[in-house]
Scaffold this active site. Structure first.
Site, mmCIF file in Angstrom:
data_model
loop_
_atom_site.group_PDB
_atom_site.id
_atom_site.type_symbol
_atom_site.label_atom_id
_atom_site.label_comp_id
_atom_site.label_asym_id
_atom_site.label_seq_id
_atom_site.Cartn_x
_atom_site.Cartn_y
_atom_site.Cartn_z
ATOM 1 C CG MET A 163 -1.979 -1.086 1.218
ATOM 2 S SD MET A 163 -2.986 -1.083 2.730
ATOM 3 C CE MET A 163 -1.848 -1.878 3.894
ATOM 4 C CD GLN A 187 2.673 -4.306 -5.883
ATOM 5 O OE1 GLN A 187 2.391 -3.140 -5.673
ATOM 6 N NE2 GLN A 187 1.786 -5.289 -5.782
ATOM 7 C CB CYS A 206 -2.177 0.368 -8.783
ATOM 8 S SG CYS A 206 -2.415 2.065 -8.204
ATOM 9 C CE LYS A 265 -3.041 -6.453 -3.789
ATOM 10 N NZ LYS A 265 -3.971 -5.496 -4.376
ATOM 11 N N GLY A 292 -9.272 -8.077 -0.616
ATOM 12 C CA GLY A 292 -10.466 -7.246 -0.699
ATOM 13 C C GLY A 292 -11.491 -7.622 0.346
ATOM 14 C CG ASP A 293 -14.683 -5.950 0.847
ATOM 15 O OD1 ASP A 293 -14.013 -4.893 0.851
ATOM 16 O OD2 ASP A 293 -15.740 -6.081 0.200
#
Length: 331
Positions: free
Chosen positions: A19, A72, A102, A141, A205-206
Site C-alpha cells: 500500500m 513490488q 493499482c 497482484k 479485498g474486504d
C-alpha cells in the site's frame, strides 16, 4: 501448505498488501511482529527506479526481520521493467511482485497497474520476460478485470502461471469499481478451483474481520488472504485472525497502553527511517485506527494529525494515555 517458489508458507498465510505510503519498513515491522507471514513493500515505479528517483530507491530498503519480503514494482515498458528487476535484485528480496492491479488514474493512464488489464497479452509477455530475467520468484497482484464485461481472470491466471508466475493475489473488484461496493470472491475461487492451477491463489479485498478470513479459507478454498485496509493503524489484525483460526473466539482488543506504545514506536521508527518531516506526515493516516471508537477524542486526534513537530505528537500520546489509560475497548 502453499509455497512461493522455494519459500514454504504456513497453512493459509496472511499477507500484508503493498500500500502506497503505508507498507513502509516501520509498519511492516509492526505487522510482522503481530503475525503477518509475508510482507510487501509499497509499490515502486520502474521508471522511478531507473531514473534513480530518491523516493523510489528509498522504498527498496528491506530488513532481515521482515523475511519473507516481496518488493513490488509497476510499469508497462518492457525495458524499464527488466532494468528495474536488476536494480531490485541488489536489495535481495525473497520475492519480486508485479502490480497489475493499482486503480489510481495516474498509474492507469500510463498503461500500468490495472491499466494493463486492457491488454492481457502485454500483461503475460511482461511477466514472462521478467520470470526469465531473474532467479527470484515472480508473483502478480491484480484485479478481476477492467470492468464487469471483461472479467477473464481464470484465463489470465492460467496464462500467468504458464509463463512462470509463482503465485497470484487477486483483488475481488474490477478497476472500474475502484474500492466501491463489495469484493466478489467467487471469481477468485474459480481460479483456485481450476484443475490446471497449481500455484498459490491469494484473495484480497474486504478481509476486515476474522470471520471474513475464515470464510475466504473454508468457503472459497483460497490459499491465503492478502490484507490491506483492515491493518492500517491496526497491525494487531493479523494476530487476531490467527487467534480466531486457532480458538474460534475473538482475541481481546489491544489496551490503550498497548496502542499508545505501538503508535510511539511507529512514529519513532518512521522518523528514524525517513526523517522528521516525512516521518510525522506519513504516520498520520494510522492514528484514526490506533484510537478508533474513543468518545470525545477529536481534540486529541487533531493534535496528532495536524502537528508538524514530533515532540507535539509524542506529547499528544502522553495526554491520551493519562486521560484515557483505563478505557476499555470493545468490538
Amino acid at each position: 501448505m502453499p509455497k512461493i517458489g522455494d519459500i514454504q508458507l504456513p497453512d493459509f498465510p496472511l499477507l500484508l498488501a503493498p500500500m502506497e505510503d503505508v507498507s513502509d519498513p516501520p509498519f511492516r515491522a509492526l505487522c510482522k511482529e503481530q503475525g503477518a507471514d509475508v510482507v510487501y513493500t509499497e509499490f515502486i515505479s520502474s521508471e522511478g527506479l531507473i531514473r534513480d528517483a530518491a523516493k523510489s530507491v528509498m522504498k527498496l530498503d528491506i530488513y532481515e526481520k521482515e523475511r519473507p519480503v516481496g518488493i513490488q514494482i509497476f510499469g508497462a515498458n518492457l525495458d524499464s521493467m527488466l532494468q528495474s528487476v536488476e536494480i531490485v535484485e541488489k536489495s535481495k528480496p525473497d520475492i519480486i511482485d508485479i502490480n497489475f492491479g493499482c486503480p489510481v488514474k495516474k498509474v492507469v493512464s500510463k498503461g500500468a497497474g490495472a491499466g494493463i488489464l486492457k491488454d492481457i497479452d502485454l500483461m503475460v509477455s511482461l511477466t514472462k520476460a521478467m520470470v526469465e530475467h531473474t532467479k527470484l520468484p515472480i508473483t502478480v497482484k491484480t484485479r478481476l478485470g477492467w470492468d464487469s464485461d471483461s472479467i477473464k481472470i481464470v484465463e489470465v491466471a492460467e496464462r500467468l502461471q504458464d509463463v512462470g508466475c509463482k503465485a497470484i493475489a487477486i483483488h475481488g473488484r474490477t478497476r472500474v469499481q475502484m474500492y466501491k461496493g463489495e469484493a466478489d470472491w467467487k471469481p477468485i475461487a474459480q481460479v483456485k478451483n481450476n484443475q490446471r492451477m497449481h500455484i498459490p491463489v491469494f484473495g484480497n479485498g474486504d478481509v476486515d474481520t476474522p470471520e471474513a478470513a475464515v470464510k475466504m479459507r473454508d468457503e472459497y478454498g483460497l490459499d491465503g488472504a492478502m490484507i490491506g485496509r483492515a491493518s492500517i493503524g491496526y497491525p494487531w489484525f493479523f494476530n487476531e485472525v490467527k487467534h480466531f483460526f486457532e480458538t474460534g473466539t475473538h482475541k481481546a482488543p489491544p489496551t490503550m497502553p498497548e496502542r499508545v506504545e505501538a503508535a510511539r514506536r511507529h512514529l519513532q521508527m518512521s522518523i528514524d527511517w525517513k526523517g522528521e518531516k516525512l516521518g510525522v506526515f506519513e504516520t498520520r493516516r494510522h492514528y484514526t485506527n490506533y484510537f478508533k471508537g474513543i468518545p470525545n477524542f477529536k481534540e486529541h486526534r487533531m493534535k496528532m494529525v495536524t502537528s508538524d513537530d514530533s515532540v507535539d505528537v509524542f506529547a499528544a500520546f502522553d495526554e491520551v494515555l493519562q486521560k484515557f489509560g483505563d478505557y476499555q475497548f470493545t468490538r
